[in-house]
Write a protein that holds these residues in place. Structure first.
Motif, short mmCIF file in Angstrom:
data_model
loop_
_atom_site.label_atom_id
_atom_site.label_comp_id
_atom_site.label_asym_id
_atom_site.label_seq_id
_atom_site.Cartn_x
_atom_site.Cartn_y
_atom_site.Cartn_z
N GLU A 1 8.16 -56.87 -105.87
CA GLU A 1 8.61 -56.40 -107.18
C GLU A 1 7.53 -55.55 -107.82
O GLU A 1 6.37 -55.93 -107.89
CB GLU A 1 8.92 -57.61 -108.09
N VAL B 1 4.85 -56.84 -110.62
CA VAL B 1 3.75 -57.78 -110.43
C VAL B 1 2.41 -57.09 -110.33
O VAL B 1 1.39 -57.74 -110.30
CB VAL B 1 3.97 -58.64 -109.16
N LEU C 1 1.04 -58.30 -100.78
CA LEU C 1 2.24 -59.12 -100.91
C LEU C 1 3.17 -58.98 -99.71
O LEU C 1 3.93 -59.90 -99.38
CB LEU C 1 2.99 -58.75 -102.20
N THR D 1 6.55 -67.83 -99.49
CA THR D 1 6.70 -67.18 -100.80
C THR D 1 6.79 -68.19 -101.94
O THR D 1 6.26 -67.95 -103.02
CB THR D 1 7.96 -66.28 -100.80
N GLY D 2 7.44 -69.32 -101.70
CA GLY D 2 7.55 -70.33 -102.75
C GLY D 2 6.21 -70.90 -103.14
O GLY D 2 5.90 -71.05 -104.33
N SER E 1 4.14 -68.22 -104.88
CA SER E 1 4.69 -68.02 -106.22
C SER E 1 4.24 -69.13 -107.18
O SER E 1 3.85 -68.86 -108.32
CB SER E 1 6.21 -67.96 -106.15
N ALA F 1 0.61 -68.66 -108.03
CA ALA F 1 0.44 -67.51 -108.91
C ALA F 1 0.82 -67.88 -110.35
O ALA F 1 0.13 -67.49 -111.30
CB ALA F 1 1.30 -66.34 -108.42
N LEU F 2 1.91 -68.65 -110.49
CA LEU F 2 2.32 -69.08 -111.84
C LEU F 2 1.28 -70.01 -112.46
O LEU F 2 0.99 -69.93 -113.66
CB LEU F 2 3.68 -69.78 -111.77
#
Length: 317
Positions: free
Chosen positions: A230, A233, A279, A287-288, A291, A294-295
């Motif tokens: 995306e 990001v 990425l 990816t989960g 992610s 990262a959060l």
């Protein structure tokens, strides 16, 4: 490396062979020239008088009319001088650009071909994967070493496919042998033997234990398909400007805590195309996890920002 600090005549110093492709930063020299004291001594190769670390400090001293400067001496081999210069500029002071670090890495790969990708990555502030990609470019014109020295000082083969095959043969011949016994005779680690044994129990080929996540193309390395990237990001251009401005502030870059902060914030200085490449290397099954981490990082930095804002308000109030 000597811990003794002495004053050396500036006109005796050799100021060349810097890892900075564009030379010294004039703005940074002016900033350092305004610092009255507290600057660390420069590092000089005693035999050649080459400045290893402290080019900007020397230029600042010259601009103020100084004829001597505090220094420490390095008495090692001349081929280690450039390596030390790169390490010094990665760890403190005005950080090297990504282009500078890649160029330095390619030079170190040529002079220290026996070093592992991780060891060179540690010295240049790059990732081991980037070093592996750069090594492919260097070794297309020169023979590639079959062994690497790791950061722990141990020598390891570049590929241990043959070692895994030897381990598989020994396991078949001596099923009651311990992991350490097989590892010693096959020339691999006990963990490798364990993985080979598990592979054999599943009826798989031990030589296929390591799954490659990149493949070689005409242009170097190309990652296997992964999740789409995306555009939202990637950091904004202003983020990069802010980071570079902060990195030139002596109050930040001349302290250990400040340099740690700069390293932590350095991701904001990466251009969008680098983020896209990074990425794209994330496999779909990760990816989960990536992610979620990262959060978590974003929540941490949001709290840091709030704390700084509150501190600024209390000081101004």
């Amino acid at each position: 490396m000597s811990s003794t600090v002495v004053n050396v005549a500036i006109n005796q110093l050799v100021l060349n062979d810097s890892p900075r492709l564009q030379g010294e930063d004039v703005a940074h020299i002016q900033v350092i020239a305004e610092v009255e004291d507290g600057l660390p001594p420069i590092l000089v190769h005693r035999e050649t008088m080459q400045v290893i670390d402290g080019m900007h400090r020397v230029r600042a001293a010259i601009s103020k009319g100084q004829t001597v400067i505090a220094a420490r001496f390095f008495d090692g081999d001349e081929k280690e001088v450039f390596l030390l210069a790169v390490k010094a500029n990665v760890e403190h002071g005005l950080p090297l650009s990504l282009t500078d670090r890649k160029a330095a890495a390619m030079r170190i790969i040529g002079s220290h071909a026996h070093w592992s990708d991780r060891a060179i990555a540690e010295a240049t502030g790059l990732s081991a994967r980037t070093i592996a990609s750069l090594r492919l470019r260097v070794t297309t014109q020169s023979p590639q070493s079959h062994a690497r020295f790791g950061q722990d000082g141990r020598v390891r083969p570049v590929s241990n496919i043959e070692g895994r095959r030897r381990a598989a043969k020994l396991i078949a011949e001596r099923p009651d042998a311990s992991l350490r016994e097989v590892a010693r005779d096959a020339g691999v680690s006990p963990n490798t033997v364990r993985r080979v044994r598990e592979q054999l129990l599943r009826g798989e080929d031990p030589a296929a234990l390591r799954l490659k996540v990149v493949k070689e193309t005409g242009d170097g390395l190309s990652t296997l398909p992964s999740a789409p990237v995306e555009a939202s990001v990637v950091p904004t251009p202003q983020s990069s400007v802010n980071w570079h401005t902060l990195s030139k502030d002596p109050a930040i870059c001349l302290s250990e805590a400040g340099r740690f902060l700069l390293r932590s914030l350095s991701l904001t200085a990466l251009p969008p195309q680098d983020w896209e490449r990074i990425l794209k290397t994330v496999p779909s099954h990760c990816t989960g996890t990536v992610s979620a981490l990262a959060l978590e990082c974003s929540r941490l930095w949001e709290q840091v920002a709030r704390n700084l804002e509150e501190s600024e308000k209390s000081q101004s109030g």
